[in-house]
Design an enzyme around this catalytic site. Structure first.
Site, PDB file in Angstrom:
ATOM      1  N   ALA A 300      27.771  48.626  -6.429  1.00  0.00           N
ATOM      2  CA  ALA A 300      28.280  49.540  -7.453  1.00  0.00           C
ATOM      3  C   ALA A 300      28.884  50.835  -6.924  1.00  0.00           C
ATOM      4  O   ALA A 300      29.622  51.503  -7.644  1.00  0.00           O
ATOM      5  CB  ALA A 300      27.165  49.876  -8.436  1.00  0.00           C
ATOM      6  N   GLY A 301      28.559  51.246  -5.682  1.00  0.00           N
ATOM      7  CA  GLY A 301      29.039  52.535  -5.208  1.00  0.00           C
ATOM      8  C   GLY A 301      30.549  52.562  -5.021  1.00  0.00           C
ATOM      9  O   GLY A 301      31.135  51.542  -4.660  1.00  0.00           O
ATOM     10  N   GLY A 303      30.777  54.145  -7.992  1.00  0.00           N
ATOM     11  CA  GLY A 303      30.372  54.184  -9.390  1.00  0.00           C
ATOM     12  C   GLY A 303      31.456  54.137 -10.441  1.00  0.00           C
ATOM     13  O   GLY A 303      31.148  54.119 -11.630  1.00  0.00           O
ATOM     14  N   GLY A 304      32.731  54.099 -10.053  1.00  0.00           N
ATOM     15  CA  GLY A 304      33.806  54.096 -11.040  1.00  0.00           C
ATOM     16  C   GLY A 304      33.784  52.873 -11.938  1.00  0.00           C
ATOM     17  O   GLY A 304      33.795  52.981 -13.174  1.00  0.00           O
ATOM     18  N   LYS A 305      33.750  51.687 -11.337  1.00  0.00           N
ATOM     19  CA  LYS A 305      33.710  50.451 -12.131  1.00  0.00           C
ATOM     20  C   LYS A 305      32.412  50.367 -12.916  1.00  0.00           C
ATOM     21  O   LYS A 305      32.398  49.946 -14.080  1.00  0.00           O
ATOM     22  CB  LYS A 305      33.865  49.231 -11.218  1.00  0.00           C
ATOM     23  CG  LYS A 305      35.197  49.145 -10.485  1.00  0.00           C
ATOM     24  CD  LYS A 305      35.252  47.888  -9.633  1.00  0.00           C
ATOM     25  CE  LYS A 305      36.523  47.851  -8.779  1.00  0.00           C
ATOM     26  NZ  LYS A 305      36.503  48.893  -7.716  1.00  0.00           N
ATOM     27  N   GLU A 324      23.307  49.450  -5.516  1.00  0.00           N
ATOM     28  CA  GLU A 324      24.063  49.961  -4.368  1.00  0.00           C
ATOM     29  C   GLU A 324      23.123  50.088  -3.181  1.00  0.00           C
ATOM     30  O   GLU A 324      22.038  50.679  -3.295  1.00  0.00           O
ATOM     31  CB  GLU A 324      24.692  51.321  -4.699  1.00  0.00           C
ATOM     32  CG  GLU A 324      25.295  52.044  -3.504  1.00  0.00           C
ATOM     33  CD  GLU A 324      26.321  51.230  -2.721  1.00  0.00           C
ATOM     34  OE1 GLU A 324      26.260  51.234  -1.471  1.00  0.00           O
ATOM     35  OE2 GLU A 324      27.170  50.580  -3.368  1.00  0.00           O
ATOM     36  N   ASP A 351      19.366  46.347  -1.131  1.00  0.00           N
ATOM     37  CA  ASP A 351      20.221  45.479  -0.342  1.00  0.00           C
ATOM     38  C   ASP A 351      20.675  44.304  -1.207  1.00  0.00           C
ATOM     39  O   ASP A 351      19.860  43.468  -1.621  1.00  0.00           O
ATOM     40  CB  ASP A 351      19.448  44.991   0.886  1.00  0.00           C
ATOM     41  CG  ASP A 351      20.307  44.175   1.838  1.00  0.00           C
ATOM     42  OD1 ASP A 351      21.436  43.780   1.469  1.00  0.00           O
ATOM     43  OD2 ASP A 351      19.847  43.930   2.972  1.00  0.00           O
ATOM     44  N   ASP A 368      32.040  43.599  -6.236  1.00  0.00           N
ATOM     45  CA  ASP A 368      33.178  44.307  -5.634  1.00  0.00           C
ATOM     46  C   ASP A 368      32.809  44.514  -4.171  1.00  0.00           C
ATOM     47  O   ASP A 368      32.240  45.536  -3.795  1.00  0.00           O
ATOM     48  CB  ASP A 368      33.396  45.636  -6.365  1.00  0.00           C
ATOM     49  CG  ASP A 368      34.583  46.405  -5.828  1.00  0.00           C
ATOM     50  OD1 ASP A 368      35.418  45.801  -5.136  1.00  0.00           O
ATOM     51  OD2 ASP A 368      34.675  47.618  -6.099  1.00  0.00           O
ATOM     52  N   CYS A 421      39.290  45.356  -2.632  1.00  0.00           N
ATOM     53  CA  CYS A 421      40.459  46.242  -2.560  1.00  0.00           C
ATOM     54  C   CYS A 421      41.219  45.900  -1.286  1.00  0.00           C
ATOM     55  O   CYS A 421      41.475  46.741  -0.434  1.00  0.00           O
ATOM     56  CB  CYS A 421      40.036  47.695  -2.573  1.00  0.00           C
ATOM     57  SG  CYS A 421      41.438  48.819  -2.765  1.00  0.00           S
TER      58      CYS A 421
END
Length: 470
Positions: A300-301, A303-305, A324, A351, A368, A421
């Site tokens: 998750a880090g 945190g935007g999504k 995260e 983890d 992600d 990304c």
């Protein structure tokens, strides 16, 4: 008779020696006196130093440096363009600099100053004399008097020719080595050019590859996401934004500091590339049969999504677990959630390859995955110079493990979105294919690849998988 204007020995204790000009800084000659270095250029050099010496990230260290030097408005914009441009284009600037040196070995600090000077000469509308004189002042006051003459001479040579002529001189001939030519002319490592060309596919033209590399070198616009139920898109439009074309929550800013917008400052909206928003929506909007109550963001880090997903989950009565691995990044995730209704989200620092939850717990999962970041080169200027093909090999192993965990974590009939990304095939389609081939209990149902030159977003990849019902 004494000549008019000549001092006697009584009135002149320095008789017989050259008179030194007065100087507030104690210089002994006019040539040694230097104007104070203007703050934007000094700030830009501080960013280059932090990126080189401390392996800092330019986009993270830049706000700190701007505050340190008290820069805002046009001065902040100038410092930002100087630092980002010099880092981004060093694959071209360094060969140009080296072509003007008798001995190519330079102190790293001097090369940083030269990169800033070359960026002004070849890529900005800064008058030659200003680019040269400020660079000489900068190296004099930060490194010392010794390199001043070299910086002056090198930049004068470079200023004598336009950038196109320098490219012709220092880059390989495009008729015999197109990728090598583009690597220098568009300032990308050769292996990155090769990987991006492969990702574009065999039908892509040479012009499209060049357009992609140019898009990597264009500063991105700032895009915001209005988190549903917390902020309205119209609120961000009123702050000077324009709706994006694909995400229903996206607003592009024409300029200014996003943190000055109340919705952003309060966590009701956030800075988020439209491509990132579309990845979150691929997870939240995928067709699903049966319950839709438990969601997971496995990586998750920062945190935007996760914040966008949490806001959507709150509207649907669902619950999000945002996991995260790194505690400091988990803290960033928690901060991004500050406006989300209580009870909607749990933030875990764990983890992702060894999850504490029971398999089959979730209805929707987003992974992600950590990746090379080659899809966000316009946003992270230094990444292209830090990543290597070996990094990709290591990341692919981790990506496959995380995708396996994501599929294990979703219930039969549930959906998983795997995203990176990066457009590099080894990190995208090949990861998905490898995991699906060995499992046999999930199917790919959708996929997209975004591109900065086509879509105006980061080069985000997302594949939606469904775990087969029992």
């Amino acid at each position: 008779m004494r000549s008019r204007g000549r001092s006697s020995s009584r009135s002149s204790p320095t008789r017989g020696r050259p008179r030194r000009p007065r100087s507030w800084c104690g210089s002994t000659s006019v040539s040694e006196r230097r104007r104070p270095v203007d703050r934007p250029r000094r700030a830009a050099l501080d960013v280059l130093t932090a990126v080189r010496a401390d392996r800092a990230y330019a986009n993270l260290v830049l706000p700190q440096v701007l505050r340190k030097h008290g820069l805002d408005g046009r001065d902040a914009a100038l410092a930002t363009e100087l630092a980002s441009g010099a880092i981004r284009m060093q694959g071209l600037y360094d060969p140009v600099i080296d072509a003007c040196l008798a001995k190519p070995k330079l102190q790293p600090e001097v090369r940083d100053v030269l990169r800033l000077g070359v960026h002004q000469l070849l890529s900005m509308r800064v008058p030659d004399h200003a680019a040269i004189s400020t660079s000489v002042d900068l190296v004099h006051q930060t490194v010392g008097r010794g390199p001043s003459g070299l910086v002056n001479a090198v930049l004068r040579k470079i200023s004598a020719r336009p950038v196109d002529q320098w490219v012709t001189d220092v880059a390989p001939d495009p008729s015999t080595d197109l990728h090598g030519h583009l690597a220098v002319a568009r300032s990308h490592p050769r292996w990155v050019v090769d990987a991006l060309a492969e990702a574009l596919g065999p039908d892509a033209s040479d012009d499209e590859l060049a357009a992609l590399l140019d898009a990597d070198n264009a500063p991105p616009r700032v895009t915001l996401a209005a988190r549903p139920g917390l902020a309205e898109v119209s609120e961000l439009e009123a702050a000077g934004g324009t709706r994006t074309s694909r995400s229903p929550y996206g607003v592009e800013l024409a300029g200014g500091d996003p943190a000055s917008i109340p919705a952003v400052a309060e966590g009701r909206a956030g800075v988020q590339d439209e491509g990132s928003q579309l990845v979150a929506l691929a997870m939240s909007d995928a067709d699903l049969e049966g319950r839709d109550e438990q969601w997971l963001d496995l990586c998750a880090g920062p945190g935007g999504k996760a914040a966008l997903l949490a806001a959507i989950a709150a509207q649907r009565g669902a619950h999000l677990v945002a996991n995260e691995r790194q505690p400091h990044r988990a803290a960033l995730v928690a901060s991004a959630m500050r406006a989300v209704p209580r009870g909607t989200v749990d933030v875990l620092a764990g983890d992702g390859t060894r999850p504490p939850w029971v398999p089959g717990t979730f209805d929707r999962v987003l992974v992600d995955a950590p990746c090379s970041g080659l899809g966000a080169l316009r946003r992270r200027a230094e990444s292209r110079w830090r990543r290597t093909p070996d990094d990709v090999d290591v990341l692919v192993g981790l990506q496959q493990v995380l995708l396996d965990v994501a599929i294990d974590s979703v219930r039969p009939g549930g959906v998983v979105v795997y995203a990176t990304c990066s457009p590099v095939l080894a990190e995208t389609t090949e990861v998905v294919a490898a995991v699906l081939d060995r499992r046999g209990d999930a199917d790919e149902v959708d996929r997209f690849q975004l591109w900065p030159h086509r879509d105006g977003t980061d080069a985000m990849f997302a594949a939606t998988l469904r775990r087969r019902p029992l």
